[in-house]
Motif scaffolding. Structure first.
Motif, PDB file in Angstrom:
ATOM      1  N   TYR A 153       0.823  -1.200   0.000  1.00  0.00           N
ATOM      2  CA  TYR A 153       0.000   0.000   0.000  1.00  0.00           C
ATOM      3  C   TYR A 153       0.864   1.258   0.000  1.00  0.00           C
ATOM      4  O   TYR A 153       1.957   1.271   0.559  1.00  0.00           O
ATOM      5  N   LEU A 154       0.337   2.308  -0.599  1.00  0.00           N
ATOM      6  CA  LEU A 154       0.951   3.625  -0.517  1.00  0.00           C
ATOM      7  C   LEU A 154      -0.111   4.585   0.003  1.00  0.00           C
ATOM      8  O   LEU A 154      -1.076   4.886  -0.694  1.00  0.00           O
ATOM      9  N   GLN A 155       0.064   5.006   1.231  1.00  0.00           N
ATOM     10  CA  GLN A 155      -0.853   5.974   1.824  1.00  0.00           C
ATOM     11  C   GLN A 155      -0.322   7.366   1.531  1.00  0.00           C
ATOM     12  O   GLN A 155       0.818   7.680   1.878  1.00  0.00           O
ATOM     13  N   MET A 156      -1.156   8.174   0.917  1.00  0.00           N
ATOM     14  CA  MET A 156      -0.743   9.516   0.513  1.00  0.00           C
ATOM     15  C   MET A 156      -1.648  10.536   1.188  1.00  0.00           C
ATOM     16  O   MET A 156      -2.856  10.537   0.962  1.00  0.00           O
ATOM     17  N   ASN A 157      -1.054  11.357   2.011  1.00  0.00           N
ATOM     18  CA  ASN A 157      -1.788  12.403   2.721  1.00  0.00           C
ATOM     19  C   ASN A 157      -1.296  13.782   2.280  1.00  0.00           C
ATOM     20  O   ASN A 157      -0.221  13.904   1.706  1.00  0.00           O
ATOM     21  N   SER A 158      -2.084  14.787   2.585  1.00  0.00           N
ATOM     22  CA  SER A 158      -1.730  16.174   2.262  1.00  0.00           C
ATOM     23  C   SER A 158      -1.266  16.298   0.818  1.00  0.00           C
ATOM     24  O   SER A 158      -0.231  16.896   0.514  1.00  0.00           O
ATOM     25  N   LEU A 159      -2.049  15.735  -0.082  1.00  0.00           N
ATOM     26  CA  LEU A 159      -1.662  15.727  -1.496  1.00  0.00           C
ATOM     27  C   LEU A 159      -1.611  17.139  -2.059  1.00  0.00           C
ATOM     28  O   LEU A 159      -2.431  18.001  -1.718  1.00  0.00           O
ATOM     29  N   GLN A 160      -0.625  17.334  -2.921  1.00  0.00           N
ATOM     30  CA  GLN A 160      -0.385  18.627  -3.564  1.00  0.00           C
ATOM     31  C   GLN A 160      -0.472  18.469  -5.077  1.00  0.00           C
ATOM     32  O   GLN A 160      -0.278  17.370  -5.604  1.00  0.00           O
ATOM     33  N   PRO A 161      -0.724  19.549  -5.792  1.00  0.00           N
ATOM     34  CA  PRO A 161      -0.794  19.453  -7.260  1.00  0.00           C
ATOM     35  C   PRO A 161       0.458  18.822  -7.870  1.00  0.00           C
ATOM     36  O   PRO A 161       0.354  18.116  -8.885  1.00  0.00           O
ATOM     37  N   GLU A 162       1.596  19.034  -7.270  1.00  0.00           N
ATOM     38  CA  GLU A 162       2.835  18.464  -7.815  1.00  0.00           C
ATOM     39  C   GLU A 162       2.922  16.953  -7.620  1.00  0.00           C
ATOM     40  O   GLU A 162       3.828  16.313  -8.154  1.00  0.00           O
TER      41      GLU A 162
END
Length: 121
Positions: free
Chosen positions: A79-88
């Protein structure tokens, strides 16, 4: 070895997503699993890696503190948990596996999935 990703989506800035990678046909060649990404017009960028036997993890500096990688050995899934995603962070995200972690970080792993799109706006 087959890798199937899921979980990509379009989210707003600051949102979260969890990507999944189901692996089948495990062999010693999949000592390391992880994720790399590629945005249009940009080079591949390693994001995170996990050593299947020890559970040791490494995360790229560009996403450290926001992304984390984990595994469920019973399900052969990473799994890859991604938080606080940004446009970049917008990119195609690929699950990858190899016996040589450096190849995984370069986006040149022996095995990779078809990719799942993450779009942040």
């Amino acid at each position: 070895v087959q890798l199937v990703e899921s979980g990509g989506d379009s989210v707003q800035t600051g949102g979260s997503l969890r990507l999944s990678c189901a692996a089948s046909g495990y062999s010693s060649n999949t000592f390391c699993m992880g994720w790399f990404r590629q945005a249009p017009g940009k080079e591949r960028e390693g994001v995170a890696a996990i050593y299947r036997s020890s559970g040791r993890v490494d995360v790229a500096d560009s996403v450290k503190g926001r992304f984390s990688i984990s595994q469920d050995n019973a399900k052969n899934t990473v799994y890859l948990q991604m938080n606080s995603l940004q446009p970049e962070d917008t990119a195609m995200y690929y699950c990858a596996a190899d016996s040589v972690v450096q190849r995984l970080w370069r986006g040149e792993a022996r095995y990779r999935g078809q990719g799942t799109q993450v779009t942040v706006s």
